[in-house]
Write an enzyme that holds these catalytic residues in place. Structure first.
Site, short mmCIF file in Angstrom:
data_model
loop_
_atom_site.label_atom_id
_atom_site.label_comp_id
_atom_site.label_asym_id
_atom_site.label_seq_id
_atom_site.Cartn_x
_atom_site.Cartn_y
_atom_site.Cartn_z
CE LYS A 53 -42.67 -32.95 11.58
NZ LYS A 53 -41.87 -32.81 12.78
CD GLN A 97 -38.88 -35.17 13.08
OE1 GLN A 97 -39.33 -34.09 12.72
NE2 GLN A 97 -39.63 -36.11 13.61
CG ASP A 120 -41.42 -29.25 17.18
OD1 ASP A 120 -42.48 -29.48 16.59
OD2 ASP A 120 -40.40 -29.94 17.07
N1 LIG Z 1 -39.38 -32.22 16.65
C1 LIG Z 1 -40.35 -33.14 16.76
N2 LIG Z 1 -40.04 -34.42 16.70
C2 LIG Z 1 -41.03 -35.35 16.81
C3 LIG Z 1 -42.38 -34.96 16.96
C4 LIG Z 1 -42.67 -33.58 17.04
O1 LIG Z 1 -43.85 -33.16 17.21
N3 LIG Z 1 -41.63 -32.70 16.92
N4 LIG Z 1 -43.39 -35.92 16.94
C5 LIG Z 1 -43.08 -37.28 16.51
C6 LIG Z 1 -43.06 -37.52 15.04
N5 LIG Z 1 -43.92 -36.66 14.22
C7 LIG Z 1 -43.55 -35.39 13.99
O2 LIG Z 1 -42.42 -35.03 13.98
C8 LIG Z 1 -45.00 -37.20 13.46
C9 LIG Z 1 -45.46 -38.47 13.66
C10 LIG Z 1 -46.47 -39.00 12.84
C11 LIG Z 1 -47.02 -38.25 11.84
C12 LIG Z 1 -48.04 -38.78 10.89
O3 LIG Z 1 -48.64 -38.05 10.15
N6 LIG Z 1 -48.24 -40.09 10.89
C13 LIG Z 1 -49.15 -40.72 9.97
C14 LIG Z 1 -48.58 -42.07 9.55
C15 LIG Z 1 -47.29 -41.95 8.81
C16 LIG Z 1 -46.73 -43.33 8.49
O4 LIG Z 1 -47.38 -44.09 7.78
O5 LIG Z 1 -45.61 -43.62 8.95
C17 LIG Z 1 -50.50 -40.95 10.64
O6 LIG Z 1 -50.53 -41.04 11.88
O7 LIG Z 1 -51.47 -41.05 9.92
C18 LIG Z 1 -46.58 -36.97 11.67
C19 LIG Z 1 -45.59 -36.45 12.46
C20 LIG Z 1 -41.71 -37.66 17.03
N7 LIG Z 1 -40.72 -36.67 16.73
#
Ligand SMILES: Nc1nc2c(c(=O)[nH]1)N[C@@H](CN(C=O)c1ccc(C(=O)N[C@@H](CCC(=O)O)C(=O)O)cc1)CN2
Length: 285
Positions: A53, A97, A120
């Site tokens: 982020k 988070q 969020d």
């Molecule tokens: N406060 C928050 N916590 C969480 C959220 C949220 O929206 N707000 N969502 C999820 C985790 N998340 C953001 O926080 C999130 C998950 C995945 C990705 C992402 O870009 N993933 C990549 C792969 C990354 C890797 O290799 O591990 C992909 O899908 O290509 C971004 C954000 C739970 N917590």
């Protein structure tokens, strides 16, 4: 025939390019958007998401404010940082988070966030505004899913969408968003208490799998030509992401979001969009 890939990485890159222009325009008006994050504990996945982020912020010109607490932090310590971010004028939007370590009351923490700085869209006031159909920052993953479908021209209006899962970040708010007049979908939500999940899935024009159960959605569950979004994240013994959707679904579906590379990057892009929109609203006064 193989499904068309809903490329979240490329779509997010296009959105970020547009946001870069909007951030530059804000700066010309003397407004610098700043995203704050509060990370509690040492979960490697959460650390990685938060780092991503802040990388995104740097790429589009948004300032970063990073706060971290150890897994042993008390409820009072977590709440103190939330109050600090509420009061910090450099922080125009922020997020806590999730998940928070056991023992921390997540709802109490989320309720303390200033709704005007809720990047969020998870503050109860903003979720309530969503229920009432009032303008509010939207939860990032559901917004990313809808944006991805729109950008690929997948028909949402009149579609039957089956949402698998009922978690706070996706399952709770996605049906609310899909049933707004602007989306006009019909939604069935299935979860661990649902009998005959496969029967529901087979009727769906769009499936959103957000259960966190590896390969839960199988090719035989999918109506040929349906759009399938793979949101759930599990890890195999090598730490590699395993989604909720079986790879064989690609041979049946009309559209498929990869995992990784689908909804994850869209989640991050929607977060930046919320920060920029909040700063634009503030600049309008
Ligand atoms: N406060 C928050 N916590 C969480 C959220 C949220 O929206 N707000 N969502 C999820 C985790 N998340 C953001 O926080 C999130 C998950 C995945 C990705 C992402 O870009 N993933 C990549 C792969 C990354 C890797 O290799 O591990 C992909 O899908 O290509 C971004 C954000 C739970 N917590």
């Amino acid at each position: 025939m193989s499904a068309e890939i809903l490329d979240g990485k490329a779509t997010a890159a296009a959105i970020k390019s547009d946001l870069t222009t909007r951030v530059a325009a804000l700066k010309e008006r003397g407004v610098t958007p700043g995203l704050g994050t509060l990370l509690v504990g040492d979960d490697v996945g959460s650390q990685k998401y938060v780092a991503g982020k802040h990388r995104d912020c740097a790429a589009v010109g948004i300032a970063s404010i990073q706060r971290e607490l150890p897994a042993t932090a008390s409820q009072a310590e977590v709440e103190a940082v939330v109050r600090e971010l509420n009061a910090d004028p450099a922080c125009t939007g922020y997020l806590v988070q999730l998940p928070l370590p056991r023992g921390i009351d997540v709802n109490r923490v989320l309720e303390l966030v200033d709704p005007a700085k809720d990047a969020d869209g998870l503050h109860p006031t903003n979720l309530g505004r969503l229920v009432l159909g009032e303008p509010a920052p939207l939860p990032c993953t559901p917004n990313g899913i809808i944006t991805l479908l729109r950008r690929y021209g997948v028909a949402i209006a009149g579609a039957h969408v089956v949402v698998v899962g009922r978690g706070v970040t996706v399952g709770r708010s996605l049906p609310l968003m899909l049933t707004r007049r602007s989306e006009n979908a019909t939604v069935t939500q299935v979860h661990t208490g649902t009998r005959e999940v496969s029967e529901h899935l087979r009727q769906a024009d769009i499936v959103v799998a957000a259960a966190g159960v590896p390969h839960l959605v199988k090719p035989e569950d999918i109506k040929p030509g349906a759009a399938v979004l793979d949101v759930g994240v599990s890890r195999d013994e090598h730490g590699k992401i395993v989604g909720d959707v079986h790879p064989g679904v690609a041979e049946v579906a009309g559209w498929l979001s990869p995992n990784p590379g689908g909804v994850g990057p869209m989640t991050r892009a929607m977060l930046l969009q919320n920060v920029v929109e909040a700063a634009e609203r503030a600049a309008e006064g």
